[in-house]
Design an enzyme around this catalytic site. Structure first.
Site, PDB file in Angstrom:
ATOM      1  N   HIS A 187       1.166  -0.786  14.825  1.00 50.28           N
ATOM      2  CA  HIS A 187       1.444  -1.400  13.633  1.00 50.28           C
ATOM      3  C   HIS A 187       2.656  -2.186  13.592  1.00 50.28           C
ATOM      4  CE1 HIS A 187       1.606  -1.923   9.229  1.00 50.28           C
ATOM      5  NE2 HIS A 187       0.483  -2.426   9.567  1.00 50.28           N
ATOM      6  N   ARG A 210       0.839  -0.940   0.051  1.00 49.72           N
ATOM      7  CA  ARG A 210       0.013   0.098   0.053  1.00 49.72           C
ATOM      8  C   ARG A 210       0.945   1.123  -0.054  1.00 49.72           C
ATOM      9  NH1 ARG A 210      -4.887  -2.317   1.262  1.00 49.72           N
ATOM     10  NH2 ARG A 210      -4.724  -4.082   2.931  1.00 49.72           N
ATOM     11  N   ARG A 215      -5.800  -5.831  -0.407  1.00 52.63           N
ATOM     12  CA  ARG A 215      -7.442  -5.737  -0.216  1.00 52.63           C
ATOM     13  C   ARG A 215      -7.730  -3.968  -0.427  1.00 52.63           C
ATOM     14  NH1 ARG A 215      -8.521  -8.812   4.113  1.00 52.63           N
ATOM     15  NH2 ARG A 215      -8.589 -10.564   2.857  1.00 52.63           N
ATOM     16  N   HIS A 261       4.041  -9.226   0.998  1.00 51.53           N
ATOM     17  CA  HIS A 261       3.521  -8.420   1.980  1.00 51.53           C
ATOM     18  C   HIS A 261       4.699  -7.873   2.894  1.00 51.53           C
ATOM     19  CE1 HIS A 261       1.533  -7.259   6.181  1.00 51.53           C
ATOM     20  NE2 HIS A 261       1.046  -6.825   5.403  1.00 51.53           N
ATOM     21  N   TYR A 279       0.776   5.629  12.058  1.00 53.72           N
ATOM     22  CA  TYR A 279       0.860   4.250  12.361  1.00 53.72           C
ATOM     23  C   TYR A 279       2.219   4.169  12.948  1.00 53.72           C
ATOM     24  CZ  TYR A 279      -2.618   2.236   9.050  1.00 53.72           C
ATOM     25  OH  TYR A 279      -3.890   1.989   8.127  1.00 53.72           O
TER      26      TYR A 279
END
EC number: 2.7.4.1
Length: 696
Positions: free
Chosen positions: A604, A387, A417, A447, A480
């Site tokens: 996070h 992202r 997603r 990821h 985050y």
């Protein structure tokens, strides 16, 4: 020194009663976020934002978790999780808990947040509150800005129930009288196009002192009669449908993943419904009609005592410049070693650099890439993007680097997603600039967060790396908490080179010296380290595990932690979200403590610490201890090798979090969370402590 627990009878550590439900544990996180919205010590507009976050989380919970559970339940393919709860019973439990959450959200809105907004001259107006002047302005706004783009639809055999887009605002209207064609009263639907703002700000010259807002739904219902001239409106009722948003692309059967995803995204907004939100006062007959048309059941209906799209209240946070009603501003700092005037490569070559976001600035990462893009000695840049955000300067710099003749490879995860469309656009832009774009590996989401820069220095090539627990997303880096590491360690550089080669070239299994790599060595590496602590405890040596995660649900990891606890290992887990382990069970997990921290920033960072008989190991990672992260994703866990930086990571992420007694929630063996209290100790807020320490 840890001492082994007294011998206890053998227990089946895979027994279902030792595990909490993954779905219910994920749902419980939202109650902790909602507590922030109800906390009078939190600035008021931040409380509005927290309430909006809960609504957004609930949307995603239905779009993904509930949708997939319902799908598998309908086809008889829903195997129970480690908790052993059958899918039908689990769906019933989810509904019961969601009803509690929805009731608490609207109670917080109606009884606490709205009245306090009023006190601060921020007015969310209902029709009954409009002054005659506001009424005239709003009617003019409706007639000139809203009515021209509406297409009300009367329902009859020639006008069947229309397709309703996912999560859009709609009004069901009951009419009386004869229309132009002689038909008697009937039902109509008004769909609010996404082009219309969901909240309207009333000009100050119309309303006077303060800020005045009106939900679009309120406006539509107030002037619904103007859409049906000659007919009498008997009633109008808001509703909103949530649909399955999980994309299922059979990757092995498609030739072009980007094209296949693009085609499936076109239908996402009209996938199978899973939830109907409807106004509290909607008559049962209207509700039944909607339920029938959406092919739902009564158990899928959630009545709302307020706007069905309460999530939109969060817009006023962005619109209002009221610093006294928000968290105080802070300026993320750059490490002294990364002063903007210095050559980043020279700094990193001298020693590793640690970044702790959001307290320390993400600009350090951007500056490194900017220097790499312009440096004639840099030959290649490789980076993963999961992202990134569409306005990130990182993409501009990657394009610039490619145009300067550098070999640039970017691994973009198209299946991130709800970011699929943005990532497809990003991939297209990079490809057009000459960047080699790789979509990852079929069946495994990429990821991992990593960047590798290859630079010629004299007669040798040197690798510079950036690894992180969080995404390359500048906006998220402000809210985050994440750990980033810049290093020129040759072994880490070599490991990263092999990982990128594997991702782009689809090579064989690789052996790494420093990094733990999912789906290959990370899972067994975590288990091996837990088992090592277990063996140390049984031998009477010091044994302890401290881990900070977003979620924990992998059954074998939990079983290993239970075994370690039985052996005498002291275990502290800081798990922000869903945790399916039951702490504090006598003879099983009595040495395990679990806490969740919910504060100003989203926790996070993932950090794993193992005592290792006096020679501690600490890893930062992109992976939680979840089945998907450990087995079905490309993930990286990287060690912090510099002793001073390792001590800093332990202190700032683990010890600091364990000391929090104001924002922490403690999990008990029944799955309930209670908020930590200072008691006789001074109040300690982990995030505020780091703000004061790192952002003076």
């Amino acid at each position: 020194m840890s001492r082994p627990s007294a011998r206890v009878p053998a227990v089946d550590l895979a027994a279902p009663q030792l595990y909490l439900s993954r779905e219910l544990a994920a749902l419980e996180f939202n109650f902790r976020v909602l507590a922030m919205a109800r906390d009078a010590s939190v600035p008021l507009l931040e409380r509005v934002r927290y309430m909006s976050i809960v609504a957004n989380n609930l949307d995603e919970f239905f779009e993904v978790r509930v949708a997939m559970l319902k799908h598998h339940h309908a086809y008889g393919s829903a195997a129970p999780g480690p908790d052993g709860v059958p899918s039908g019973e689990l769906l019933a439990r989810i509904r019961s808990r969601v009803l509690d959450l929805v009731a608490e959200v609207y109670a917080a809105w109606q009884e606490q947040i709205r009245p306090q907004l009023e006190h601060e001259h921020i007015h969310i107006l209902t029709r009954r509150q409009w002054t005659p002047r506001q009424q005239r302005w709003l009617q003019g706004y409706f007639e000139h800005e809203v009515l021209p783009v509406l297409s009300p639809l009367g329902l009859d055999p020639a006008h069947p129930f229309p397709r309703i887009l996912n999560k859009t605002l709609n009004i069901a209207v009951v009419l009386k009288g004869r229309d132009a064609f002689g038909h008697k009263g009937h039902l109509a639907l008004v769909r609010a196009p996404r082009s219309l703002p969901r909240i309207i700000r009333v000009p100050t010259e119309v309303s006077g002192k303060g800020d005045h807002f009106v939900f679009l739904a309120e406006l539509l219902q107030a002037f619904v009669d103007l859409m049906f001239p000659g007919l009498k409106v008997i009633g109008s009722y808001q509703f909103r449908v949530t649909r399955n948003s999980e994309l299922i692309v059979e990757e092995a059967e498609v030739e072009n993943l980007a094209l296949a995803l693009s085609e499936e995204l076109l239908g996402r907004g009209y996938a199978r419904p899973v939830r109907l939100e409807i106004a509290e006062d909607c008559p049962q007959a209207i509700t039944a009609m909607l339920v029938q048309n959406f092919e739902l059941g009564e158990g899928d209906v959630y009545r709302c005592d307020g706007p069905v799209n309460i999530i939109r209240a969060g817009l006023i946070y962005d619109w209002l410049d009221r610093p006294e009603l928000k968290f105080s501003r802070f300026t993320p700092q750059l490490p002294a070693s990364l002063d903007s005037s210095l050559n980043k490569f020279e700094v990193i070559a001298k020693g590793d650099v640690l970044l702790h976001h959001p307290y320390q600035s993400f600009a350090a990462v951007i500056d490194l890439l900017r220097q790499a893009a312009a440096d004639p000695q840099v030959l290649a840049i490789k980076q993963t993007l999961y992202r990134a955000g569409e306005d990130t300067p990182l993409v501009d710099l990657l394009v610039e680097a490619a145009r300067h003749g550098k070999d640039v490879t970017v691994v973009i995860e198209l299946r991130a997603r709800f970011d699929e469309e943005a990532n497809i656009r990003l991939a297209t832009r990079l490809q057009e600039a000459g960047v080699q774009v790789v979509y990852g590996v079929v069946g495994y989401k990429t990821h991992a967060k990593m960047m590798l820069i290859v630079r010629r220095e004299g007669d040798t090539l040197r690798r510079y790396a950036h690894l992180s627990t969080g995404n390359y997303h500048q906006a998220n880096s402000r809210v985050y908490t994440d750990i980033g590491l810049m290093t020129a360690d040759p072994e880490i550089g070599e490991d990263l080179h092999k990982v990128f080669q594997q991702l782009s070239g689809l090579g064989p299994v690789i052996e790494l010296k420093r990094l733990l790599h999912s789906p290959f060595t990370l899972y067994r590496g975590v288990l091996a380290r837990i088992e090592r602590e277990t063996a140390n405890a049984r031998a009477g040596r010091p044994a302890r595990i401290v881990a900070k995660l977003n979620a924990l649900n992998e059954a074998k990891v939990i079983t290993a932690l239970y075994t370690a606890s039985q052996a005498g290992v002291e275990i502290d887990l800081i798990v922000r979200g869903a945790c399916t382990l039951r702490p504090g069970l006598p003879g099983i997990s009595e040495r395990i403590r679990v806490r969740s921290i919910v504060g100003r920033f989203l926790e996070h960072s993932r950090v794993y610490w193992f005592a290792n008989d006096g020679e501690p190991e600490i890893y930062c990672a992109s992976a939680d201890w979840m089945e998907r992260n450990l087995m079905r994703r490309i993930e990286i866990a990287f060690p912090i090798l510099d002793p001073q930086l390792a001590a800093r990571v332990y202190d700032e992420t683990l010890a600091n979090g364990l000391a929090d007694n104001t924002q922490a929630w403690l999990l008990d063996s029944d799955g309930r969370y209670t908020r930590a209290e200072p008691g006789d100790n001074p109040p300690y807020n982990a995030q505020q402590t780091l703000l004061e320490r790192l952002c003076p």
